[in-house]
Write a protein that holds these residues in place. Structure first.
Motif, mmCIF file in Angstrom:
data_model
loop_
_atom_site.group_PDB
_atom_site.id
_atom_site.type_symbol
_atom_site.label_atom_id
_atom_site.label_comp_id
_atom_site.label_asym_id
_atom_site.label_seq_id
_atom_site.Cartn_x
_atom_site.Cartn_y
_atom_site.Cartn_z
ATOM 1 N N ALA A 51 0.832 -1.199 0.000
ATOM 2 C CA ALA A 51 0.000 0.000 0.000
ATOM 3 C C ALA A 51 0.869 1.253 0.000
ATOM 4 O O ALA A 51 0.601 2.217 -0.732
ATOM 5 N N LEU A 52 1.911 1.236 0.810
ATOM 6 C CA LEU A 52 2.857 2.357 0.835
ATOM 7 C C LEU A 52 3.596 2.463 -0.495
ATOM 8 O O LEU A 52 3.719 3.557 -1.069
ATOM 9 N N ARG A 53 4.070 1.335 -0.981
ATOM 10 C CA ARG A 53 4.828 1.320 -2.238
ATOM 11 C C ARG A 53 4.006 1.844 -3.406
ATOM 12 O O ARG A 53 4.489 2.663 -4.205
ATOM 13 N N ASP A 54 2.774 1.392 -3.521
ATOM 14 C CA ASP A 54 1.944 1.794 -4.661
ATOM 15 C C ASP A 54 1.634 3.287 -4.629
ATOM 16 O O ASP A 54 1.650 3.960 -5.661
ATOM 17 N N LEU A 205 -0.554 9.661 4.243
ATOM 18 C CA LEU A 205 -0.814 8.228 4.074
ATOM 19 C C LEU A 205 -0.647 7.469 5.389
ATOM 20 O O LEU A 205 -1.499 6.676 5.775
ATOM 21 N N LEU A 206 0.467 7.718 6.081
ATOM 22 C CA LEU A 206 0.795 6.959 7.288
ATOM 23 C C LEU A 206 0.354 7.650 8.573
ATOM 24 O O LEU A 206 0.463 7.066 9.653
ATOM 25 N N ALA A 207 -0.120 8.890 8.453
ATOM 26 C CA ALA A 207 -0.547 9.677 9.624
ATOM 27 C C ALA A 207 0.587 9.848 10.626
ATOM 28 O O ALA A 207 0.366 9.844 11.845
ATOM 29 N N GLY A 276 15.727 7.953 -0.818
ATOM 30 C CA GLY A 276 15.094 6.657 -0.597
ATOM 31 C C GLY A 276 14.362 6.545 0.724
ATOM 32 O O GLY A 276 14.655 7.251 1.692
ATOM 33 N N VAL A 277 13.378 5.662 0.737
ATOM 34 C CA VAL A 277 12.717 5.211 1.957
ATOM 35 C C VAL A 277 12.637 3.688 1.899
ATOM 36 O O VAL A 277 12.713 3.100 0.821
ATOM 37 N N SER A 278 12.467 3.087 3.069
ATOM 38 C CA SER A 278 12.509 1.629 3.133
ATOM 39 C C SER A 278 11.398 1.100 4.035
ATOM 40 O O SER A 278 10.566 1.850 4.548
ATOM 41 N N THR A 279 11.434 -0.227 4.235
ATOM 42 C CA THR A 279 10.484 -0.874 5.147
ATOM 43 C C THR A 279 10.656 -0.379 6.580
ATOM 44 O O THR A 279 9.833 -0.686 7.442
ATOM 45 N N LYS A 300 -5.777 4.175 5.404
ATOM 46 C CA LYS A 300 -5.245 4.246 4.042
ATOM 47 C C LYS A 300 -4.253 3.139 3.717
ATOM 48 O O LYS A 300 -4.063 2.800 2.544
ATOM 49 N N VAL A 301 -3.602 2.570 4.736
ATOM 50 C CA VAL A 301 -2.651 1.480 4.472
ATOM 51 C C VAL A 301 -3.081 0.157 5.102
ATOM 52 O O VAL A 301 -2.369 -0.841 4.994
ATOM 53 N N ALA A 302 -4.231 0.120 5.744
ATOM 54 C CA ALA A 302 -4.695 -1.125 6.360
ATOM 55 C C ALA A 302 -5.087 -2.134 5.276
ATOM 56 O O ALA A 302 -5.918 -1.816 4.426
ATOM 57 N N PRO A 303 -4.496 -3.325 5.275
ATOM 58 C CA PRO A 303 -4.881 -4.333 4.279
ATOM 59 C C PRO A 303 -6.377 -4.637 4.329
ATOM 60 O O PRO A 303 -7.014 -4.844 3.302
#
Length: 503
Positions: A51-54, A205-207, A276-279, A300-303
């Motif tokens: 979700a973050l990646r997309d 997105l991540l709040a 860059g950003v990562s996991t 927004k990122v909850a599966p």
């Protein structure tokens, strides 16, 4: 030893580090692999990353950047071309020396075949600057080829044996952008543009409220002239670097002889950025929002954004199931990620299951709710519960997707508001080092905003004495340094700096 509650989660106040591990374990996000230092990302963890990646991928492409892919292996000689770069990564590199195995002469197990030793060892990608700039030499000839903006989604390896899920591991997932420009001004502007993209992703997105800033000289990326960063504060007051964007000057262009012909037919080296950003951002997400009951996720990122739980009894069960099927269908058509939990379990077990996985919104429908044309709903982030009307007085469906989306939007906004409030309550404006040291010794962690006279030796001394580092020079607060004295040396301040303990 701190004992977790009956649900398997250690309270934050008892042991924050163990709480973090427990939340991840209970939510089934990631776990250790047979390879020391490497992790297995499970489907829920991977879905959050996707979700973050997309979302980020769309934003990156909107800047005119294109995706590409470069080899996992890098010739060892490439890393030697940029002195600061190799010094920064040499101790973390994994090295490949052979290209095949053979059965041992005694028949017991395998060993590298001596005849397969590589002419030149290969480095398993710790970052891709050297490989990409080798290719840029072939692709950039003229000012017409600029700017060149390339992004790569990949895995990288930086050898770590002391791991922490999402925050530190030998292998992790990330994106790395690399751009080449005709002027330093354009390159610098691009590095700032990407920092803004990262800041917006974190917030919207991540709040996660982040502070954008510039790294001190000692904290810069190896080989960069300037490193921009977004710094987030975790619930325990520690900082987490959550994304970086680097202005590389002409260092890599000179190392790999990447030149272009100007409009005046002069030959010049290009100017570069990388970012860059990562996991690691998933670690920030978990520690920013989760609680003692487990994972809390922004919608927004909850599966899974909505879990519908039918309360089925002896009579009226089929009617309830038909109702929740229609409800689910209407939500899914509107793009709301929804599941119906009709497993043969007690309702309490289902609540527990979805609470642990951070599902933002739960809807329960039983025979009584059905008669009212409503669902009884619970919000994960604050535990509030209330009925939500789904049918009108005539038994016709209301716009349930809009009503649920309104709830999800409210949850998203409140998570950001709550995190911002927590952060701001732990920003301490101080004028003396002794004040900061006293607070840190008392485990009163947070962001210490102080006037600072840039000095590498003093910075090193503070780190040794207090374990606090300069997280950044906040971009929007530098004017405040004028006329102030450094909180450590008493010299005229050159910056406003944020010190903190950090992951």
């Amino acid at each position: 030893k701190v004992v977790a509650d009956e649900k398997g989660i250690t309270p934050r106040e008892s042991d924050y580090s163990q709480w973090y591990q427990d939340v991840i374990s209970e939510a089934e996000l990631i776990e250790n692999s047979p390879v020391k230092g490497c992790m297995v990302m499970r489907p829920t963890g991977m879905a959050i990353w996707e979700a973050l990646r997309d979302d980020l991928d769309r934003r990156i492409k909107a800047t005119g950047t294109q995706n590409a892919y470069f080899p996992l292996f890098i010739p060892q000689s490439f890393l030697s071309k940029e002195a600061e770069h190799v010094e920064g990564f040499a101790k973390e590199c994994a090295v490949v020396t052979h290209h095949r195995l053979r059965i041992k002469p005694d028949g017991e197990g395998l060993e590298p075949d001596p005849d397969s030793r590589l002419e030149e060892p290969l480095i398993v990608r710790p970052t891709s600057e050297t490989m990409i700039w080798y290719m840029y030499k072939n692709w950039i000839k003229s000012h017409r080829d600029l700017p060149l903006k390339i992004n790569q989604w990949a895995n990288v390896v930086r050898w770590e044996l002391r791991t922490r899920p999402f925050l530190r591991s030998a292998e992790f997932l990330w994106q790395e952008g690399h751009t080449a420009h005709a002027t330093s001004e354009e390159a610098l502007e691009t590095s700032k543009e990407m920092l803004k993209v990262y800041e917006d992703v974190a917030r919207s997105l991540l709040a996660i409220p982040v502070i954008p800033g510039v790294k001190s000289e000692t904290e810069r990326f190896a080989g960069a002239l300037e490193t921009f960063t977004i710094e987030a504060m975790m619930q325990n007051g520690w900082a987490l670097q959550s994304g970086t964007s680097h202005f590389l000057g002409q260092n890599f262009a000179k190392a790999f002889d990447v030149m272009f012909s100007t409009e005046n037919e002069e030959r010049e080296y290009v100017w570069a950025t990388s970012w860059g950003v990562s996991t690691r951002l998933l670690g920030a997400l978990i520690m920013t929002h989760s609680d003692d009951n487990g994972l809390v996720l922004p919608p927004k990122v909850a599966p899974t954004q909505v879990a519908i739980i039918p309360i089925v009894k002896a009579s009226g069960g089929e009617e309830v199931l038909n109702f929740v099927e229609e409800l689910s269908s209407r939500l899914k058509k509107a793009g709301i990620r929804t599941v119906i939990d009709d497993r043969p379990l007690r309702p309490g077990a289902k609540y527990y299951h979805w609470e642990r996985r951070g599902v933002p919104f739960r809807m329960e429908v039983g025979p009584r709710d059905l008669k009212k044309g409503a669902a009884f709903c619970a919000k994960r982030h604050d535990g509030s519960k209330a009925p939500l009307q789904l049918l009108d007085e005539d038994g016709e469906w209301l716009d349930v997707a809009a009503k649920v989306q309104e709830q999800l939007d409210q949850i998203q906004d409140e998570l950001l508001e709550n995190a911002t409030k927590r952060r701001d309550e732990r920003i301490f404006r101080l004028d003396s080092y002794d004040e900061m040291k006293t607070k840190l010794d008392a485990e009163e962690y947070g962001f210490y905003l102080v006037p600072w006279a840039a000095n590498n030796e003093n910075e090193k001394a503070i780190k040794t004495d207090s374990k606090a580092t300069i997280r950044c020079y906040p971009l929007d607060l530098q004017e405040e340094a004028e006329g102030k004295k450094c909180f450590y040396s008493g010299e005229p301040a050159t910056h406003m700096a944020i010190f903190a303990r950090a992951y």
